[in-house]
Design an enzyme around this catalytic site. Structure first.
Site, short mmCIF file in Angstrom:
data_model
loop_
_atom_site.label_atom_id
_atom_site.label_comp_id
_atom_site.label_asym_id
_atom_site.label_seq_id
_atom_site.Cartn_x
_atom_site.Cartn_y
_atom_site.Cartn_z
N LYS A 1 -9.77 -7.35 13.09
CA LYS A 1 -10.06 -8.16 11.70
C LYS A 1 -9.39 -9.53 11.89
O LYS A 1 -9.59 -10.44 11.04
CB LYS A 1 -9.16 -7.59 10.33
CG LYS A 1 -9.76 -6.19 10.07
CD LYS A 1 -9.26 -5.59 8.76
CE LYS A 1 -9.79 -4.26 8.49
NZ LYS A 1 -9.24 -3.19 9.46
N GLU B 1 0.86 -1.26 0.05
CA GLU B 1 -0.06 -0.17 0.07
C GLU B 1 0.96 1.30 -0.10
O GLU B 1 0.28 2.30 0.44
CB GLU B 1 -1.05 -0.01 1.27
CG GLU B 1 -1.97 -1.29 1.02
CD GLU B 1 -3.14 -0.95 2.18
OE1 GLU B 1 -3.00 -0.13 3.19
OE2 GLU B 1 -4.06 -1.71 2.01
N ASN C 1 -5.19 -5.19 -2.31
CA ASN C 1 -5.86 -5.36 -1.04
C ASN C 1 -7.12 -4.44 -0.99
O ASN C 1 -7.16 -3.24 -1.41
CB ASN C 1 -4.89 -4.50 0.04
CG ASN C 1 -3.65 -4.79 0.29
OD1 ASN C 1 -3.23 -6.14 0.05
ND2 ASN C 1 -2.75 -4.33 1.04
#
Length: 644
Positions: free
Chosen positions: A525, A369, A424
């Site tokens: 998560k 990212e 992602n």
């Protein structure tokens, strides 16, 4: 003869000191390695989270050395920047908190010595990571060793490398493997190299020796089916020895067929892992590593994305032994730093040379990212080109990859740099709807049919405290996490060309910047809680898809108080038929596939029992007049978008 002594005891931790001499005089706290000073404050979301420079001090006797012998310190992990002092003299500096490094003590030691190590995890503009959704722990959080070697020894000076490199090349048609074993040494002497019951004595050239072996009827490293390991070893007349385990496997990654292992389709379906847990931070013991692997095996995963940095060698060893295919990467993440290029290259070099021999590793991750907080400019692109070239130079046998943030356009030039790509995506959690994940991958695959694509992160937060009869996006309930992952598993199953998919995350993990889900400092998560004590309902969904171990699981066991006349009961199992009983009475028996749903009239307290063949699960629920407020996030918005 090589000797290795653990230096995990006898350390004094000093939080603040002006220098090595002051640290040596301070009283401090007696600690045992592995150790992090952020074991508590790095995972509570408070303002006391400490990022700075701390010290570790211990006394060190001069070891007995052979004539011309050498003594080296080996640090398995010092987060993030370390400086090593002996008797007040600075010997080394290492920037990068996740890779091993060594320090030559030879010629600097007295009979009695004071070793002082400063470790710094403070904010800066050159050492990665600096901006990311996880806690940047500080400390000597892995083992420290004293290695003593004779004059002629296998090299200890290069990037923490093991001094032996093994490259198997498999010929599936001939059922054989050619195994190239290389060593590097300091000092004179022929090298005896052995592998798979064969041996060669080789005269090195400029300290480098190589022997090639052929293994007929080779036993393959075949993933979780048969992760067979061979051993290569090398020795010198001086008595110094090194060895490495290796596996013989051949893999391919195809844009239409996905991942192939040893000539057959082998879809990579698994999870990601951070190296921390409640109460310990990142200072994990071998027992903790083994427990994590046991949970990964229980869920039935065959791949791990080890995010977002180099993990402990002990854990890569466990992946080798258990047949888990690994994505390994460096912490080049979120934000590109113009002064950080040298650090990305040094961390990548250390990752590749230290981990080269692990058969479990199939790719090197360039970044994660990285465009989330940085523009795709020439400096960023050049940094990635250099990383890509370095990986191919050090290791021509493995492809490079990237985990791209979901906002990155698919025609961005950065996607052309690595050999393969992944995205992602968090549609259905941070933004958008679940179906947009399907649309994204279908659109990419149709537009770029010759490009390999994978699913490197997806997930939804769930705090097991929060429950609902009507779960919805953003409520942090176990129930919505299940709805989310049910969709994702169906979506992935329909797209076998996804070369690898990795749930974000196997375990809840510390993220000091977060204040969400009713528990500050945490990312929820995980399919398993931070302390590994709670396997959330979604864990059993994946177990139903991936594991061959027969089981049945009733979801919602923590949703005890229910304010509904008829309640929905969901059951996960990898068996073909499930029967549900309420207070001993059969509610219904269903044939199905992984997810079984029942409607149960609710009055008073009800004992539920699910039965699938000889496997059972039980829980208690009860009817209440009003919803239990403890099951809902109170006082703060449940909007999960504040991290984005």
């Amino acid at each position: 003869m090589r000797t290795i002594m653990l230096l995990n005891t006898g350390w004094t931790f000093v939080k603040t000191a002006a220098g090595p001499l002051e640290a040596a005089k301070a009283s401090g706290e007696t600690v045992t390695l592995p150790h992090t000073w952020n074991a508590a404050d790095g995972q509570d979301g408070g303002n006391d989270y400490y990022r700075g420079t701390c010290w570790y001090v211990r006394e060190l006797d001069r070891p007995a050395l052979e004539e011309g012998g050498e003594a080296w310190l080996e640090f398995s992990g010092a987060a993030m920047t370390a400086e090593v002092y002996l008797n007040g003299e600075k010997l080394a500096r290492h920037e990068g908190g996740y890779s091993a490094f060594r320090v030559d003590l030879t010629g600097c030691m007295r009979e009695k010595n004071t070793l002082a190590v400063s470790v710094d995890n403070s904010d800066n503009d050159r050492v990665y990571p600096q901006k990311a959704d996880f806690t940047f722990y500080g400390g000597l959080y892995r083992e420290v060793r004293l290695i003593c070697v004779p004059r002629a020894h296998f090299d200890l000076s290069y990037c923490g490398a093991p001094g032996i490199k093994v490259t198997p090349v498999v010929d599936l048609e001939k059922k054989s493997a050619q195994v190239i074993v290389e060593t590097w040494q300091t000092g004179e002497g022929d090298v005896t190299i052995a592998a798979a019951g064969q041996s060669r004595t080789v005269s090195p050239v400029d300290g480098h020796a190589q022997a090639v072996f052929t293994i007929e009827n080779v036993r393959l490293w075949d993933g979780v089916t048969d992760p067979y390991l061979y051993t290569a070893a090398a020795s010198l007349p001086s008595g110094d020895q090194v060895s490495a385990r290796f596996g013989c496997r051949k893999f391919e990654i195809d844009p239409q067929k996905g991942f192939l292992l040893n000539g057959r389709s082998y879809p990579l379906r698994g999870v990601s892992r951070h190296q921390d847990r409640k109460g310990a931070g990142n200072a994990l013991t071998m027992e903790m590593h083994r427990e994590d692997m046991a949970i990964v095996r229980e869920i039935g995963a065959n791949t791990l994305r080890l995010a977002h940095y180099q993990h402990a060698q002990e854990f890569y060893d466990l992946c080798d032994e258990n047949g888990i295919v690994v994505w390994a990467e460096i912490p080049y993440i979120t934000m590109h730093m113009r002064d950080g290029r040298a650090n990305t290259l040094s961390q990548m070099e250390e990752l590749v040379v230290q981990c080269y021999n692990h058969p479990s590793i199939v790719c090197w991750g360039l970044s994660n990212e990285i465009t989330a907080a940085s523009a795709v400019d020439e400096d960023l692109l050049e940094n990635h080109r250099l990383l890509n070239e370095l990986c191919h130079k050090l290791d021509p046998t493995r492809p490079t990859t990237m985990a791209n943030v979901f906002m990155l356009e698919t025609d961005s030039p950065i996607l052309d740099i690595p050999d393969i790509n992944s995205y992602n995506l968090y549609f259905g959690w941070y933004l958008g709807e679940l179906e947009q994940n399907d649309e994204f991958f279908d659109g990419f695959h149709a537009t770029y049919p010759d490009k390999v694509i994978g699913f490197s992160e997806y997930g939804a937060d769930a705090n097991p405290q929060y429950q609902s009869g009507r779960p919805e996006k953003g409520d942090y309930t176990e129930g919505y996490q299940c709805i989310y992952h049910e969709h994702m598993l169906d979506m992935i199953e329909a797209r076998p060309w996804l070369w690898a998919t990795h749930v974000w995350n196997m375990f809840d993990f510390a993220a000091d910047a977060r204040d969400q889900g009713g528990e500050p400092g945490m990312n929820h998560k995980g399919l398993v809680s931070f302390d590994r004590r709670i396997k959330k309902d979604s864990f059993y969904l994946y177990k139903a898809w991936w594991s061959e171990e027969p089981f049945v699981h009733i979801c919602g066991s923590r949703y005890v108080d229910r304010a509904e006349e008829v309640t929905t009961v969901k059951v996960y199992s990898n068996q073909e038929r499930v029967a549900l009983y309420a207070n001993g009475e059969l509610v219904e028996e269903k044939a199905g596939d992984k997810v079984f749903q029942f409607q149960v009239p609710l009055e008073g307290t009800v004992e539920l029992e699910a039965e699938a063949g000889r496997f059972t699960d039980r829980c208690l629920i009860r009817r209440v007049d009003t919803p239990n407020p403890a099951y809902q996030l109170q006082g703060k918005s449940s909007n999960s978008a504040n991290w984005v």
